[in-house]
Design a protein around this motif. Sequence first.
Motif, PDB file in Angstrom:
ATOM      1  N   ASP A 193      -1.083  -3.523   1.242  1.00 23.68           N
ATOM      2  CA  ASP A 193      -1.101  -2.059   1.377  1.00 23.68           C
ATOM      3  C   ASP A 193      -1.102  -1.621   2.837  1.00 23.68           C
ATOM      4  N   GLN A 227       1.837   0.575   4.617  1.00 28.94           N
ATOM      5  CA  GLN A 227       1.491   1.805   5.327  1.00 28.94           C
ATOM      6  C   GLN A 227       2.045   1.776   6.755  1.00 28.94           C
ATOM      7  N   SER A 260       2.557  12.080  -1.357  1.00 32.15           N
ATOM      8  CA  SER A 260       1.554  11.706  -2.357  1.00 32.15           C
ATOM      9  C   SER A 260       1.415  10.187  -2.443  1.00 32.15           C
ATOM     10  N   ASN A 261       2.520   9.464  -2.247  1.00 35.22           N
ATOM     11  CA  ASN A 261       2.463   8.008  -2.260  1.00 35.22           C
ATOM     12  C   ASN A 261       1.601   7.505  -1.108  1.00 35.22           C
ATOM     13  N   GLU A 294      -0.812   9.181   0.301  1.00 34.69           N
ATOM     14  CA  GLU A 294      -2.195   9.529  -0.018  1.00 34.69           C
ATOM     15  C   GLU A 294      -2.788   8.544  -1.025  1.00 34.69           C
ATOM     16  N   ASN A 295      -1.981   8.189  -2.033  1.00 29.51           N
ATOM     17  CA  ASN A 295      -2.447   7.206  -3.017  1.00 29.51           C
ATOM     18  C   ASN A 295      -2.737   5.871  -2.346  1.00 29.51           C
ATOM     19  N   ARG A 296      -1.872   5.475  -1.430  1.00 32.36           N
ATOM     20  CA  ARG A 296      -2.068   4.209  -0.736  1.00 32.36           C
ATOM     21  C   ARG A 296      -3.344   4.267   0.111  1.00 32.36           C
ATOM     22  N   GLU A 308      -6.007   6.048  -0.450  1.00 30.43           N
ATOM     23  CA  GLU A 308      -7.141   5.949  -1.372  1.00 30.43           C
ATOM     24  C   GLU A 308      -7.340   4.509  -1.820  1.00 30.43           C
ATOM     25  N   ARG A 309      -6.230   3.847  -2.160  1.00 31.83           N
ATOM     26  CA  ARG A 309      -6.300   2.464  -2.612  1.00 31.83           C
ATOM     27  C   ARG A 309      -6.862   1.560  -1.512  1.00 31.83           C
ATOM     28  N   LYS A 340     -10.636   2.097  -1.289  1.00 35.35           N
ATOM     29  CA  LYS A 340     -11.333   1.434  -2.388  1.00 35.35           C
ATOM     30  C   LYS A 340     -11.349  -0.080  -2.196  1.00 35.35           C
TER      31      LYS A 340
END
Length: 106
Positions: free
Chosen positions: A45, A49, A62-63, A65-67, A69-70, A73
């Motif tokens: 990831d 990025q 959005s992709n 942003e999802n990355r 967040e991932r 986590k």
Amino acid sequence: MKDLFTGVLITAPTTAIILLFALSGKNEVLTAQERHYIDQHLAADLFDQEFEAAWGSLKLASNAENRAERIKKLEERKKHFDEMFDQQFATSQTDVLELRAAIQNH
């Protein structure tokens, strides 16, 4: 008959110790595997990025942003499993010292 009981009394503690180490070793392996899994996904990831940022990829926001967040986590999970691994390593070290002391006392 006495020999049988003597044999059982001698081997029972040894068997219990071997089972304890076998079961604790299994947990340590599972923790190490999970740490490796997290490290792989986190590295992938982070690479994606950086690649998108460097090459100006046309991916959706959005992709990204999802990355992000991932990644967050995964970093939290990595920290958790690193702490668990360190704790298991410390426990295994004390177990080895206790086992060595028990063997030397008998």
